[in-house]
Design a protein around this motif. Structure first.
Motif, PDB file in Angstrom:
ATOM      1  N   ALA A   1     -10.293 -28.204 -11.896  1.00  0.00           N
ATOM      2  CA  ALA A   1      -9.713 -28.590 -10.612  1.00  0.00           C
ATOM      3  C   ALA A   1      -9.524 -30.096 -10.501  1.00  0.00           C
ATOM      4  CB  ALA A   1     -10.597 -28.096  -9.473  1.00  0.00           C
ATOM      5  N   ASN A   2      -9.948 -30.818 -11.522  1.00  0.00           N
ATOM      6  CA  ASN A   2      -9.874 -32.283 -11.510  1.00  0.00           C
ATOM      7  C   ASN A   2     -10.505 -32.853 -10.245  1.00  0.00           C
ATOM      8  OD1 ASN A   2      -9.237 -34.344 -13.223  1.00  0.00           O
ATOM      9  ND2 ASN A   2      -7.031 -34.247 -12.889  1.00  0.00           N
ATOM     10  N   THR A   3     -11.656 -32.320  -9.924  1.00  0.00           N
ATOM     11  CA  THR A   3     -12.356 -32.695  -8.697  1.00  0.00           C
ATOM     12  C   THR A   3     -13.787 -33.085  -9.028  1.00  0.00           C
ATOM     13  OG1 THR A   3     -10.997 -31.210  -7.361  1.00  0.00           O
ATOM     14  CG2 THR A   3     -13.098 -31.899  -6.423  1.00  0.00           C
ATOM     15  N   ALA A   4     -14.233 -34.162  -8.436  1.00  0.00           N
ATOM     16  CA  ALA A   4     -15.615 -34.595  -8.580  1.00  0.00           C
ATOM     17  C   ALA A   4     -16.358 -34.347  -7.267  1.00  0.00           C
ATOM     18  CB  ALA A   4     -15.687 -36.073  -8.935  1.00  0.00           C
ATOM     19  N   PHE A   5     -17.640 -34.102  -7.400  1.00  0.00           N
ATOM     20  CA  PHE A   5     -18.464 -33.824  -6.235  1.00  0.00           C
ATOM     21  C   PHE A   5     -19.672 -34.764  -6.217  1.00  0.00           C
ATOM     22  CE2 PHE A   5     -16.174 -30.030  -5.252  1.00  0.00           C
ATOM     23  CZ  PHE A   5     -15.812 -29.487  -6.483  1.00  0.00           C
ATOM     24  N   LEU A   6     -20.090 -35.129  -5.037  1.00  0.00           N
ATOM     25  CA  LEU A   6     -21.328 -35.875  -4.876  1.00  0.00           C
ATOM     26  C   LEU A   6     -22.210 -35.074  -3.932  1.00  0.00           C
ATOM     27  CD1 LEU A   6     -22.768 -38.523  -5.686  1.00  0.00           C
ATOM     28  CD2 LEU A   6     -22.013 -39.450  -3.470  1.00  0.00           C
ATOM     29  N   GLN A   7     -23.178 -34.379  -4.507  1.00  0.00           N
ATOM     30  CA  GLN A   7     -24.124 -33.605  -3.706  1.00  0.00           C
ATOM     31  C   GLN A   7     -25.249 -34.524  -3.282  1.00  0.00           C
ATOM     32  OE1 GLN A   7     -24.121 -30.077  -2.803  1.00  0.00           O
ATOM     33  NE2 GLN A   7     -25.614 -30.995  -1.431  1.00  0.00           N
ATOM     34  N   MET A   8     -25.462 -34.615  -1.979  1.00  0.00           N
ATOM     35  CA  MET A   8     -26.454 -35.544  -1.448  1.00  0.00           C
ATOM     36  C   MET A   8     -27.531 -34.756  -0.712  1.00  0.00           C
ATOM     37  SD  MET A   8     -23.860 -38.512  -0.034  1.00  0.00           S
ATOM     38  CE  MET A   8     -23.152 -37.455   1.219  1.00  0.00           C
TER      39      MET A   8
ATOM     40  N   ASP B   1     -31.219 -33.943   5.846  1.00  0.00           N
ATOM     41  CA  ASP B   1     -30.168 -32.962   5.603  1.00  0.00           C
ATOM     42  C   ASP B   1     -29.418 -33.252   4.306  1.00  0.00           C
ATOM     43  OD1 ASP B   1     -29.092 -32.366   9.067  1.00  0.00           O
ATOM     44  OD2 ASP B   1     -30.812 -31.619   7.902  1.00  0.00           O
ATOM     45  N   SER B   2     -28.486 -32.359   3.988  1.00  0.00           N
ATOM     46  CA  SER B   2     -27.670 -32.490   2.783  1.00  0.00           C
ATOM     47  C   SER B   2     -26.188 -32.480   3.145  1.00  0.00           C
ATOM     48  CB  SER B   2     -27.952 -31.336   1.812  1.00  0.00           C
ATOM     49  OG  SER B   2     -29.314 -31.323   1.417  1.00  0.00           O
ATOM     50  N   LEU B   3     -25.403 -33.084   2.291  1.00  0.00           N
ATOM     51  CA  LEU B   3     -23.937 -33.062   2.395  1.00  0.00           C
ATOM     52  C   LEU B   3     -23.371 -33.048   0.994  1.00  0.00           C
ATOM     53  CD1 LEU B   3     -22.764 -35.719   5.048  1.00  0.00           C
ATOM     54  CD2 LEU B   3     -22.370 -33.247   5.127  1.00  0.00           C
TER      55      LEU B   3
ATOM     56  N   GLY C   1     -15.483 -34.370   3.011  1.00  0.00           N
ATOM     57  CA  GLY C   1     -16.827 -33.824   3.082  1.00  0.00           C
ATOM     58  C   GLY C   1     -17.827 -34.625   3.889  1.00  0.00           C
ATOM     59  N   GLY C   2     -17.432 -35.779   4.384  1.00  0.00           N
ATOM     60  CA  GLY C   2     -18.364 -36.572   5.177  1.00  0.00           C
ATOM     61  C   GLY C   2     -18.670 -35.918   6.515  1.00  0.00           C
TER      62      GLY C   2
ATOM     63  N   THR D   1     -26.457 -36.004  -6.730  1.00  0.00           N
ATOM     64  CA  THR D   1     -26.013 -35.471  -8.009  1.00  0.00           C
ATOM     65  C   THR D   1     -24.493 -35.510  -8.074  1.00  0.00           C
ATOM     66  OG1 THR D   1     -27.915 -33.976  -8.141  1.00  0.00           O
ATOM     67  CG2 THR D   1     -26.033 -33.498  -9.569  1.00  0.00           C
ATOM     68  N   LEU D   2     -23.972 -36.140  -9.104  1.00  0.00           N
ATOM     69  CA  LEU D   2     -22.526 -36.187  -9.333  1.00  0.00           C
ATOM     70  C   LEU D   2     -22.164 -35.114 -10.343  1.00  0.00           C
ATOM     71  CD1 LEU D   2     -20.433 -39.413  -9.956  1.00  0.00           C
ATOM     72  CD2 LEU D   2     -19.939 -37.266 -11.099  1.00  0.00           C
ATOM     73  N   SER D   3     -21.174 -34.323  -9.997  1.00  0.00           N
ATOM     74  CA  SER D   3     -20.704 -33.300 -10.930  1.00  0.00           C
ATOM     75  C   SER D   3     -19.181 -33.279 -10.884  1.00  0.00           C
ATOM     76  CB  SER D   3     -21.277 -31.925 -10.571  1.00  0.00           C
ATOM     77  OG  SER D   3     -20.856 -31.540  -9.272  1.00  0.00           O
ATOM     78  N   ARG D   4     -18.617 -32.522 -11.803  1.00  0.00           N
ATOM     79  CA  ARG D   4     -17.156 -32.507 -11.872  1.00  0.00           C
ATOM     80  C   ARG D   4     -16.676 -31.128 -12.286  1.00  0.00           C
ATOM     81  NH1 ARG D   4     -13.204 -33.651 -15.813  1.00  0.00           N
ATOM     82  NH2 ARG D   4     -11.276 -34.437 -14.898  1.00  0.00           N
TER      83      ARG D   4
END
Length: 127
Positions: free
Chosen positions: A74-81, A15-17, A7-8, A67-70
């Motif tokens: 899907a056993n996946t973590a996300f970092l919304q920036m 902006d957001s990523l 996702g980088g 924001t960190l979410s999971r």
């Protein structure tokens, strides 16, 4: 445990990523998942973490923007920036470890506490 981060990219200030970190293999029911980043010439620094069953915890430098979410299915973590700044430029790493019930947020803000690491994804924010 294998971690695959993605996702980088190259964005402009403001902006957001969204970064993703997919965990596979023998994962734990009681765990800690974290995000760290490392800029050139600097040490790896804490960004955010989540202990299973607890709310996320953030570094002061990203609080209110990241924001960190999971997705547990899907056993996946996300970092919304959001509102990215040039000083957010770094390689971002996700990390994972078995949760020690005595381990505090401060305890897990050290990279040394994590046993499993993703390969890193570059985030570059231009001014």
């Amino acid at each position: 445990v294998q971690l695959q981060a993605s996702g980088g990219g190259l964005v402009q200030a403001g902006d957001s990523l969204r970064l993703s970190c997919a965990a596979s293999g023998r994962t734990f029911n009681v765990f800690v998942m974290g995000w760290f980043r490392q800029a050139p010439g600097k040490e790896r620094e804490f960004v955010a973490l989540k202990r299973s069953g607890d709310s996320p915890f953030y570094a002061d430098s990203v609080k209110g923007r990241f924001t960190l979410s999971r997705d547990s299915a899907a056993n996946t973590a996300f970092l919304q920036m959001h509102n990215l700044k040039p000083e957010d430029t770094a390689v971002y790493y996700c990390a994972y470890t078995l949760k020690d019930l005595a381990g505090s947020y401060d305890y897990y803000s050290s990279p040394a506490r994590f046993n499993y690491w993703g390969q890193g994804t570059q985030v570059t924010v231009s001014s």
